[in-house]
Enzyme design. Structure first.
Site, short mmCIF file in Angstrom:
data_model
loop_
_atom_site.label_atom_id
_atom_site.label_comp_id
_atom_site.label_asym_id
_atom_site.label_seq_id
_atom_site.Cartn_x
_atom_site.Cartn_y
_atom_site.Cartn_z
N ASP B 194 0.83 -1.20 0.00
CA ASP B 194 0.00 0.00 0.00
C ASP B 194 0.87 1.26 0.00
O ASP B 194 0.66 2.18 -0.79
CB ASP B 194 -0.92 -0.01 1.23
CG ASP B 194 -1.81 1.21 1.28
OD1 ASP B 194 -2.80 1.25 0.54
OD2 ASP B 194 -1.50 2.14 2.04
N LYS B 198 1.31 4.15 -2.98
CA LYS B 198 1.20 5.59 -2.73
C LYS B 198 2.47 6.32 -3.16
O LYS B 198 2.41 7.40 -3.76
CB LYS B 198 0.91 5.85 -1.25
CG LYS B 198 -0.50 5.43 -0.85
CD LYS B 198 -0.66 5.50 0.66
CE LYS B 198 -2.05 5.06 1.09
NZ LYS B 198 -2.11 4.80 2.55
#
Lengths: 417, 417
Positions: B194, B198
């Site tokens: 994750d 990003k």
């Protein structure tokens, strides 16, 4: 991606203006060139060729090929004349002059609308930090509950030195001046005027409230004494000059700039020296915290540059809070928990307080903690006297005192207080 | 002030979608209404009337009166199909799906250009914080030197609990799941995927680099052991999962997501629990620090709402760094100072190191501090084994080791090492 060609007329060639000139000539992506620079003194030695300069404002203002005016001069009155004329002539303007903007906000707003042109002033609040634009663009639907921050670098530098090196106020100020963090005439900074001007601008962009600094309570740090700083240190707290605006439960807005005790768990505790910071609190996004350099030639030039760049994309402030939101009014109908220290207790008019929570008498200084209605601070001057220091306690705002009054009274009846 | 009327088709009605629905119906300033909501399961009990829902994506995608698609579903592949079709049909799109965006960045960029429509995704990076828009709008001329931050809330919550309450990894993860800060399948978070997704998005908006997470080194926090956390505490440091991108002296860009020891003077030290934060460093503005809630339904809904609001003003990302700046390339040609701890020293291939600075053997765990070329981390897997934990030291990046090698060698010759 319309990137408009920008022809800039620059007013002022101090450190920020000079920095901007250098940066513009080394930034390939920005289609902007400085066509003319207007200065006050013609005979000063300059680092670039003389033909760049003029002492006649009209060489910029009357030049129809110049579509952007960048105003970087000190004098707020002269700055307003320049900005007003430039806007009337349909030029876009970038300014860093918080005093000028705070004092003429309403007129400047009208000038922008009438002439369908943009005035940008990111550098006027917290220098390099993108505060104005974020308040304007980002916190527009999610309802802001409060903003709170350290928005003057000079005073924060001085307070840091008083607390870390136990200098007294004068010595700390002198050090700040030597290092270039305070003006030779520091009255605007240490008297709280600069922070108040900035809060005035922030109020418009965060809550749609147009007000001059005279519309809210503000003070500087001149009266903060070394014993206050030592007491703060004993409590593992720091003293900072804090600007606050907070929506009250009645829908009105509390706003003030005052020194405040800051606890370790407060994000502002870590903001030292010339740094600035702002905390926003909003209904959905919760707390945001921004920190950056709030003073200095390069951070200021950086914000000016960012505004110039935005003009290339026809950016202008929409003033969404002013035009689209229900009217928010300032109010002094709330209470503050304050710490007051003094060299002479007779200077303090205790009749002003709702109640006194603590009272201490030491060798040559007395101090107390009391709750006072904000209107009584706004309407009196005793707490601004020399020898009196008023500092907000952490979480100072109390919206209603009824319950506390009663519980205080019951403590008294029980003989506890 | 063209405030366009927005007719929204919403995909997904989980906590974020539901929150958004409620907010939109209580925000008077925003001219936006949700016309239809497409969900996966038709038979679930809902808090609003059934006629709002459909299980057929085409009821939104083929409705020409719907001009905005808000995509809030989990499945990245299904999300891409929806977003692609919506853009092709000329609808604007708001998405919070970092995995989908990171994996399809180039295609999504092309779809936006071909169809002259906007895809906004502020909620995909650090939830409520306006990071993408600031990188895009504000840090465009002042040259960025680095960005560095904590961009995954779940792992930061887990690491905070390991360190503050000395829980082991499994217990901390379980607590995070109970409190809703980690998914029931937490692999994307704790494996670092994750945060890598990003960082991939941030690289495009900060340095104009388009890359999938496979293009840089990343790892999660699964291997961080309790003894590592205890050691950090002894040194008054904390362990955080940090995403870093830094311009090297050769003009190339170092980028990675790895656990790192954080000292007290680092702004990231104060970022606890589910909070996210980002530090930017640029030539003129110097350091900026942003902190806010990086996870949760309301902070995410707040960012989605802000994007919807921006669409009302025809806002779109200009991708200035991608289109206007000289090409920046990722590079692993730099060195990192790393801490490595293990339950079995034979798992560590010491031939990988430039040199070893410290080496300790304790009861059931050994640890060392060494300097390694980043390419050797990128190209090997020994440090990802169970029982091996690799954590960056503070100020981990070393651009060139020649001088240090020599001084190390002279220390050896002098018999000091």
């Amino acid at each position: 991606m319309a990137n408009k060609q920008l022809h800039i007329g620059l007013f002022g060639f101090g450190v920020v203006g000079k920095g901007l000139y250098d940066v513009l000539h080394t930034t390939p992506t920005l289609q902007a060139t400085i066509k003319k620079i207007v200065i006050k003194q013609a005979d000063k030695k300059r680092s670039i060729a003389n033909e760049n300069f003029s002492i006649d404002a009209d060489t910029i203002l009357n030049d129809e090929t110049i579509n952007v005016v960048v105003e970087l001069i000190d004098d707020a009155d002269a700055a307003f004349d320049i900005v007003k004329t430039a806007l009337q002539k349909g030029k876009s303007v970038v300014s860093a002059n918080k005093k000028m903007i705070a004092e003429h906000f309403e007129e400047l707003l009208q000038l922008q609308q009438e002439n369908k042109t943009a005035l940008l002033y990111e550098a006027a609040c917290c220098a390099s930090m993108p505060i104005v634009r974020n308040l304007e663009e980002y916190y527009d639907n999610d309802l802001l509950k409060s903003i709170r921050g350290i928005i003057n670098g000079s005073t924060n530098f001085i307070l840091t030195k008083i607390q870390e090196e136990q200098l007294d106020f004068k010595a700390a100020l002198s050090l700040a001046q030597q290092l270039g963090f305070a003006e030779s005439n520091p009255a605007l900074d240490i008297g709280g005027f600069d922070a108040a001007n900035k809060l005035s601008i922030l109020l418009a962009h965060s809550f749609g409230v147009i007000t001059k600094p005279t519309g809210f309570i503000f003070n500087g740090i001149e009266q903060v004494s070394l014993p206050d700083a030592i007491l703060a240190k004993e409590k593992k707290q720091k003293i900072k000059l804090v600007a606050t605006a907070k929506k009250l439960e009645n829908g009105k807005l509390a706003a003030f700039v005052l020194p405040q005790f800051i606890t370790q768990c407060d994000d502002l505790y870590q903001v030292q020296n010339e740094f600035n910071a702002l905390t926003t609190e909003s209904t959905f996004a919760d707390q945001h915290f921004f920190k950056g350099k709030g003073a200095g030639a390069f951070p200021t030039a950086s914000a000016v540059l960012s505004d110039i760049s935005a003009l290339g994309y026809d950016y202008k402030y929409e003033y969404k809070k002013i035009f689209h939101q229900t009217d928010t009014e300032l109010s002094n109908d709330f209470y503050l928990t304050v710490f007051i220290s003094t060299d002479d207790l007779t200077k303090i008019d205790k009749a002003n307080f709702e109640w006194i929570e603590e009272s201490h008498n030491e060798f040559n200084r007395s101090w107390l903690i009391a709750v006072i209605h904000a209107e009584k601070l706004a309407g009196t001057a005793w707490w601004r006297q020399e020898g009196v220091s008023l500092i907000l306690c952490p979480d100072a705002i109390i919206e209603t005192v009824e319950y506390k009054k009663i519980s205080k009274r019951s403590l008294e009846l029980a003989g506890v207080v």
